[in-house]
Design a protein around this motif. Structure first.
Motif, PDB file in Angstrom:
ATOM      1  N   GLN A  71    -123.550  24.760  46.545  1.00 49.56           N
ATOM      2  CA  GLN A  71    -122.630  23.616  46.644  1.00 49.56           C
ATOM      3  C   GLN A  71    -123.364  22.271  46.573  1.00 49.56           C
ATOM      4  O   GLN A  71    -123.302  21.452  47.497  1.00 49.56           O
ATOM      5  CB  GLN A  71    -121.829  23.710  47.935  1.00 49.56           C
ATOM      6  N   ILE A  72    -124.015  22.071  45.456  1.00 52.57           N
ATOM      7  CA  ILE A  72    -124.888  20.891  45.320  1.00 52.57           C
ATOM      8  C   ILE A  72    -124.089  19.638  44.924  1.00 52.57           C
ATOM      9  O   ILE A  72    -123.334  19.649  43.962  1.00 52.57           O
ATOM     10  CB  ILE A  72    -125.987  21.174  44.274  1.00 52.57           C
TER      11      ILE A  72
ATOM     12  N   GLY B  94    -122.205  11.070  46.896  1.00 54.53           N
ATOM     13  CA  GLY B  94    -123.658  11.208  46.978  1.00 54.53           C
ATOM     14  C   GLY B  94    -124.210  12.258  46.035  1.00 54.53           C
ATOM     15  O   GLY B  94    -123.622  13.321  45.858  1.00 54.53           O
ATOM     16  N   THR B  95    -125.353  11.913  45.447  1.00 55.31           N
ATOM     17  CA  THR B  95    -126.000  12.843  44.517  1.00 55.31           C
ATOM     18  C   THR B  95    -127.065  13.675  45.219  1.00 55.31           C
ATOM     19  O   THR B  95    -127.832  13.159  46.028  1.00 55.31           O
ATOM     20  CB  THR B  95    -126.657  12.044  43.371  1.00 55.31           C
ATOM     21  N   GLN B  96    -127.098  14.953  44.893  1.00 52.99           N
ATOM     22  CA  GLN B  96    -128.158  15.834  45.399  1.00 52.99           C
ATOM     23  C   GLN B  96    -128.906  16.448  44.211  1.00 52.99           C
ATOM     24  O   GLN B  96    -128.284  17.020  43.322  1.00 52.99           O
ATOM     25  CB  GLN B  96    -127.566  16.943  46.269  1.00 52.99           C
ATOM     26  N   VAL B  97    -130.219  16.277  44.228  1.00 53.01           N
ATOM     27  CA  VAL B  97    -131.068  16.912  43.213  1.00 53.01           C
ATOM     28  C   VAL B  97    -131.877  17.989  43.931  1.00 53.01           C
ATOM     29  O   VAL B  97    -132.658  17.679  44.828  1.00 53.01           O
ATOM     30  CB  VAL B  97    -132.007  15.889  42.534  1.00 53.01           C
ATOM     31  N   VAL B  98    -131.652  19.230  43.559  1.00 52.21           N
ATOM     32  CA  VAL B  98    -132.235  20.363  44.283  1.00 52.21           C
ATOM     33  C   VAL B  98    -133.185  21.133  43.359  1.00 52.21           C
ATOM     34  O   VAL B  98    -132.860  21.385  42.198  1.00 52.21           O
ATOM     35  CB  VAL B  98    -131.123  21.297  44.808  1.00 52.21           C
TER      36      VAL B  98
ATOM     37  N   PHE C  41    -137.611  12.839  49.462  1.00 48.15           N
ATOM     38  CA  PHE C  41    -137.094  12.089  48.308  1.00 48.15           C
ATOM     39  C   PHE C  41    -135.629  12.474  48.021  1.00 48.15           C
ATOM     40  O   PHE C  41    -134.792  11.634  47.723  1.00 48.15           O
ATOM     41  CB  PHE C  41    -137.981  12.399  47.090  1.00 48.15           C
ATOM     42  N   GLY C  42    -135.353  13.777  48.121  1.00 46.59           N
ATOM     43  CA  GLY C  42    -133.988  14.260  47.909  1.00 46.59           C
ATOM     44  C   GLY C  42    -133.041  13.734  48.971  1.00 46.59           C
ATOM     45  O   GLY C  42    -131.924  13.295  48.667  1.00 46.59           O
ATOM     46  N   GLU C  43    -133.505  13.757  50.213  1.00 47.35           N
ATOM     47  CA  GLU C  43    -132.667  13.240  51.314  1.00 47.35           C
ATOM     48  C   GLU C  43    -132.417  11.752  51.150  1.00 47.35           C
ATOM     49  O   GLU C  43    -131.308  11.271  51.372  1.00 47.35           O
ATOM     50  CB  GLU C  43    -133.364  13.509  52.660  1.00 47.35           C
ATOM     51  N   ASP C  44    -133.461  11.029  50.720  1.00 49.83           N
ATOM     52  CA  ASP C  44    -133.318   9.576  50.537  1.00 49.83           C
ATOM     53  C   ASP C  44    -132.270   9.250  49.469  1.00 49.83           C
ATOM     54  O   ASP C  44    -131.443   8.361  49.650  1.00 49.83           O
ATOM     55  CB  ASP C  44    -134.665   8.946  50.129  1.00 49.83           C
ATOM     56  N   LEU C  45    -132.314   9.984  48.358  1.00 46.62           N
ATOM     57  CA  LEU C  45    -131.347   9.713  47.283  1.00 46.62           C
ATOM     58  C   LEU C  45    -129.925   9.996  47.775  1.00 46.62           C
ATOM     59  O   LEU C  45    -129.015   9.199  47.543  1.00 46.62           O
ATOM     60  CB  LEU C  45    -131.649  10.587  46.050  1.00 46.62           C
ATOM     61  N   TYR C  46    -129.774  11.108  48.462  1.00 50.12           N
ATOM     62  CA  TYR C  46    -128.425  11.458  48.943  1.00 50.12           C
ATOM     63  C   TYR C  46    -127.924  10.421  49.957  1.00 50.12           C
ATOM     64  O   TYR C  46    -126.779   9.962  49.867  1.00 50.12           O
ATOM     65  CB  TYR C  46    -128.423  12.861  49.552  1.00 50.12           C
TER      66      TYR C  46
END
Lengths: 194, 273
Positions: free
Chosen positions: B100-101, B71-75, B56-61
């Motif tokens: 480095q998010i 690009g957004t990263q939610v970690v 899901f995180g990879e898809d959003l990015y």
């Protein structure tokens, strides 16, 4: 077998020395500019965060319905802090305005937490989340600035940077952002209401 | 003969140097895992949740990285602590900056703190949640919005009072869905993701674990493969050293999926009520 005159040898050596000097001068100057820019950037970040805090506090107080009727002194404290911030012209005055606002924020939290009608409302959590985050960002901005000052002061006092600093008229010591003990601490916020 | 001994000596020296140098690099926090978007150091989450959060995180990015904003990263990360006061040992800003998010500082870090367990058989107990929002994400994911989302999802005891099968996984996934949707709507003006938590529960029920995410392929078998391929133990050793060096962060980029983001302390903290 080729031979060079002593004059041409001196010219070559002089040329090399001049080249090295020029390169080190350029590199030194660029380092000074980078250090100074880093310091300015960190300082502007504090100013931005302070401005944000000043803008937000009034909005937040207005947003928590009922708070206005409980404590008129908070408004006075916030107004004084805002005025001090608007007039701040130096880092010392900025620190003073920062401390004044921190006190008014702490007072605000005390008033809110003392009031059961407010602590049970959703607006209370909103207010506290905003204040807590605001103070945290300010704390990080202060820390980043002081890190930049430490970097500046340490680098500029080493040889040959100290020569370049005096040559290009840069300050040899930047001022730390020092708050009084405890003044920059986050207000204690109890989300459990316990 | 002497030449061979000398070469062997040089290889050994190089090998020892790599170990010493990589071992010397002190880090305040662990590196993000290979999965990057989910770093379950407390081992509190289901393997299906690992897989889902990573994808899901990879898809959003991937869906946002070509936008003008970045690009957004939610970690997500989990850590074990003894008491809530130990949370103060974790500086969220430092952790965010180290990992480095988010591209152009568009990122959100969510850290769940669990009580230290004697064994993995024990149920994980959530003690607190802390969050950190990247600089450019601050106007969108405001503290009040994020606080509301935490209260209505992950920490919603009323909603999840009967959640005994996935007491952390489902509420956490709920939070992540909501955070993603907030970002899609507010930052990118995109349609929110239509999620169904019951469907997600079925996914968790039927999830089959197919592999370890966190394995780092720096084992000795690489040395043997490279030796066979190159026909020389020396080249095999050199290749293996190179791979170990890269994987251990020798150049600080390989395997690292952070998009260079930074943050300035914005976020909310919640202690479990």
């Amino acid at each position: 077998m080729s031979s060079r005159s002593p004059l041409s040898a001196v010219a070559i050596v002089s040329g090399v020395v001049l080249l090295v000097a020029a390169i080190s001068l350029i590199a030194g100057y660029n380092s000074l500019v980078r250090l100074d820019q880093g310091l300015d950037g960190a300082y502007y970040e504090i100013q931005n965060r302070l401005q944000e805090r000043n803008d937000k506090i009034g909005q937040l107080v207005d947003a928590v319905s009922g708070l206005q009727s409980f404590e008129g002194d908070i408004y006075d404290a916030i107004t004084s802090a805002r005025a001090a911030y608007a007039q701040a012209d130096s880092i010392d005055e900025l620190i003073e305005a920062d401390a004044l606002t921190a006190v008014s924020v702490s007072d605000l939290i005390v008033v809110v937490e003392d009031n059961p009608n407010l602590t049970t409302s959703g607006a209370y959590y909103t207010l506290m989340d905003e204040i807590s985050s605001m103070e945290s960002t300010l704390s990080v901005a202060r820390r980043d600035y002081n890190d930049a000052v430490l970097n500046y002061n340490t680098t500029i006092k080493t040889f040959p940077m100290i020569l370049f600093a005096s040559m290009f008229d840069y300050d040899t010591e930047a001022e730390y952002y020092k708050m009084n003990d405890g003044a920059d601490e986050l207000p204690v916020i109890d989300f459990d209401g316990e | 003969m002497v030449n061979n001994y000398f070469k062997r000596f040089l290889w050994d020296l190089l090998l020892i140097s790599v170990f010493v140098l990589t071992g010397c690099s002190s880090r305040e926090y662990p590196r993000p895992t290979e999965a990057y978007y989910i770093n379950d150091y407390a081992e509190a989450l289901d393997s299906g949740t690992h897989s889902f959060l990573r994808r899901f995180g990879e898809d959003l990015y991937n869906a946002t990285k070509n936008s003008d904003l970045g690009g957004t990263q939610v970690v997500v990360a989990t850590f074990e602590i003894d008491t809530v006061s130990d949370v103060s040992n974790y500086d969220m800003t430092n952790l965010y900056r180290e990992w480095q998010i988010g591209e152009n500082d568009l990122g959100v870090l969510i850290v769940l703190f669990f009580e230290t367990r004697e064994s993995l058989v024990e149920e994980p107990v959530l003690l607190a949640v802390d969050t950190e929002v990247g600089y450019r994400m601050e106007p969108y994911v405001t503290p009040s919005r994020l606080g509301n989302l935490l209260d209505s999802t992950l920490l919603n005891d009323t909603l999840y009072a009967d959640e005994w099968m996935y007491p952390i996984d489902i509420p956490l996934t709920h939070l992540i869905f909501e955070v993603h949707n907030l970002i899609l709507e507010e930052v990118y003006n995109e349609e929110p993701y239509a999620y169904d938590l019951e469907e997600h529960r079925e996914y968790l029920d039927t999830f089959v674990f197919e592999g370890e995410y966190y394995s780092v392929p720096s084992e000795w078998w690489i040395y043997f493969i490279l030796t066979v391929l190159s026909g020389s133990p020396d080249w095999g050793m050199l290749g293996w050293i190179g791979i170990v060096f890269l994987l251990s962060g020798g150049v600080g980029v390989y395997m690292f999926k952070g998009a260079g983001g930074s943050s300035g302390g914005a976020g909310v903290f919640r202690r479990r009520r």
